[in-house]
Design a protein around this motif. Structure first.
Motif, PDB file in Angstrom:
ATOM      1  N   THR A 123      16.332  30.178  30.498  1.00 33.92           N
ATOM      2  CA  THR A 123      15.930  31.208  31.459  1.00 33.92           C
ATOM      3  C   THR A 123      17.137  31.790  32.169  1.00 33.92           C
ATOM      4  O   THR A 123      18.232  31.213  32.158  1.00 33.92           O
TER       5      THR A 123
ATOM      6  N   LYS B 296      14.671  33.008  26.847  1.00 33.53           N
ATOM      7  CA  LYS B 296      15.092  33.176  25.463  1.00 33.53           C
ATOM      8  C   LYS B 296      14.926  31.865  24.698  1.00 33.53           C
ATOM      9  O   LYS B 296      15.227  30.790  25.201  1.00 33.53           O
TER      10      LYS B 296
ATOM     11  N   ARG C 132      11.831  35.883  22.784  1.00 38.59           N
ATOM     12  CA  ARG C 132      11.540  35.245  24.066  1.00 38.59           C
ATOM     13  C   ARG C 132      10.138  34.651  24.060  1.00 38.59           C
ATOM     14  O   ARG C 132       9.281  35.026  23.263  1.00 38.59           O
TER      15      ARG C 132
END
Length: 436
Positions: free
Chosen positions: A284, A294, A315
């Motif tokens: 994050t 991600k 993501r």
């Protein structure tokens, strides 16, 4: 020689690994984490002896013994697609005989940057076994169910339409059709073949269902439908759910890492991670909530070209339920379709086939400004720029004009230093500004 023999025995090797994977209960938190941790330790010890990864270890000041679990793995340096591409290319170019009997894996190119990597016959068997396991978790029966699958045309040509040894006995029946054919052709195949399992790309599924709706044609409903290759966006979800909602499930993965998550039939949101074959860590940043970020993907059984902390920009959100991680809201690549006045549409597969052969082009993007104007953005591969910009443009244009049989289109080329991602962090290469 050994790899060649393994290729001939790939069906039996796949069956062997399938039996092993089926013994692993993905929701048994203690056992599955124990298996995962053991594989992480083994993989990192192996990677330390590979110069490409040894350099990453040394720069980060780390040793293999620093990695005992998924949380430790998140601290390892990221692997980018460009790094993987260059490393694999150099290794194969320097020792082509070593990889002669390996399987070449070509990514879908849906980000506008195709990639080639290689997996050994053993690794390919595990990739296949894990995929079969995912299907079986949703009710697929390889003994009597028949499959209709969209595949790359060159893979179909390679098989020459021949059944494998076991398929001759009615086991693992499947029919493969090119992922470049139009929606009406797919619809005809589905209604004629009547598969138990259909696995299809989101864009192709939409093309098929739009054609059925427009022409008031009934669509055969298989027992299972799995969407592969692209995420299901909010615009396409209602149409897909209307026809296949009760039999639909989804799986996430990449060609180079293999499938690593799946949902249950009737659910396309809650993704179960195959923790015995992969690690997915969510990284994050300050602008996001603590459970969204991600994805960094690690494959736990690729030893020829290990993929560790692979960052492809996708993501997701993660939620922990009874110590088991589940992924939600996976944001993969979602490309538009080009749409023309006469109703003709073109999705990303056709462009990919053209561009994957253009080794001089590192990245590309097709932007449809309106019905008559298409802009083609290109990034030169400076290491392989044997052709001039004009020669590359002419080569691409001759193929695209055959691909899009629509008169009056004006094509404009534009060369860039880099194609930046969309604001949502993704990198589409088919963008249509046409409003229907």
């Amino acid at each position: 020689m050994l790899d060649r023999i393994k290729r001939k025995l790939v069906t039996f090797i796949t069956g062997y690994y399938l039996l092993i994977l089926l013994r692993h209960k993905l929701t048994n938190k203690k056992k599955i984490k124990k298996i995962q941790n053991r594989k992480i330790k083994r993989l990192m010890k192996h990677a330390y002896n590979i110069p490409f990864y040894k350099e990453k270890f040394d720069k980060a000041g780390m040793k293999p013994e620093d990695f005992c679990c998924a949380e430790d793995l998140a601290k390892f340096p990221k692997l980018t697609k460009d790094e993987l591409r260059q490393w694999v290319q150099d290794m194969v170019n320097n020792n082509p005989k070593k990889y002669k009997d390996w399987y070449k894996v070509t990514t879908s190119g849906s980000s506008g940057t195709p990639l080639e990597t290689y997996v050994s016959p053993r690794e390919n068997a595990i990739l296949a076994a894990n995929w079969i396991r995912i299907l079986m978790n949703n009710g697929y029966n390889p003994l009597n169910h028949k499959v209709l699958a969209l595949k790359k045309p060159e893979l179909i040509k390679e098989r020459k339409g021949k059944d494998s040894f076991v398929q001759k006995f009615g086991i693992a029946r499947r029919k493969c059709i090119p992922h470049t054919i139009d929606g009406y052709e797919i619809l005809n195949e589905v209604n004629t073949y009547k598969p138990d399992l259909l696995h299809i790309h989101r864009s192709k599924c939409i093309q098929m269902l739009m054609y059925a709706e427009k022409n008031n044609i009934e669509v055969y409903t298989p027992k299972l439908v799995v969407i592969i290759g692209e995420g299901i966006d909010k615009n396409s979800k209602p149409l897909i759910m209307k026809y296949f909602g009760k039999v639909l499930f989804s799986s996430y993965g990449t060609m180079e890492t293999g499938a690593c998550t799946f949902t249950r039939k009737g659910d396309i949101e809650k993704h179960i991670i195959t923790l015995d074959t992969h690690v997915i860590n969510i990284i994050t940043d300050e602008t996001e909530s603590k459970d969204t970020g991600k994805m960094l993907i690690t494959n736990l059984f690729l030893y020829g070209f290990p993929i560790i902390n692979y960052d492809i920009g996708d993501r997701a959100s993660i939620k922990i339920d009874d110590n088991i991680p589940y992924l939600f809201n996976i944001k993969g690549r979602i490309n538009d379709m080009l749409k023309f006045r006469n109703g003709y549409t073109v999705d990303y597969h056709a462009f990919y086939i053209i561009m994957e052969r253009m080794i001089e082009v590192l990245q590309f993007r097709i932007v449809q400004e309106d019905y008559e104007h298409i802009k083609i953005l290109l990034v030169m591969n400076k290491k392989l720029n044997k052709l001039s910009e004009a020669d590359i443009e002419n080569k691409i244009l001759s193929q695209i004009t055959n691909l899009i049989p629509v008169e009056g289109i004006i094509y404009k080329f534009e060369w860039c230093d880099e194609l930046k991602p969309d604001p949502n962090g993704k990198r589409r290469f088919i963008i249509s500004k046409v409003k229907e």
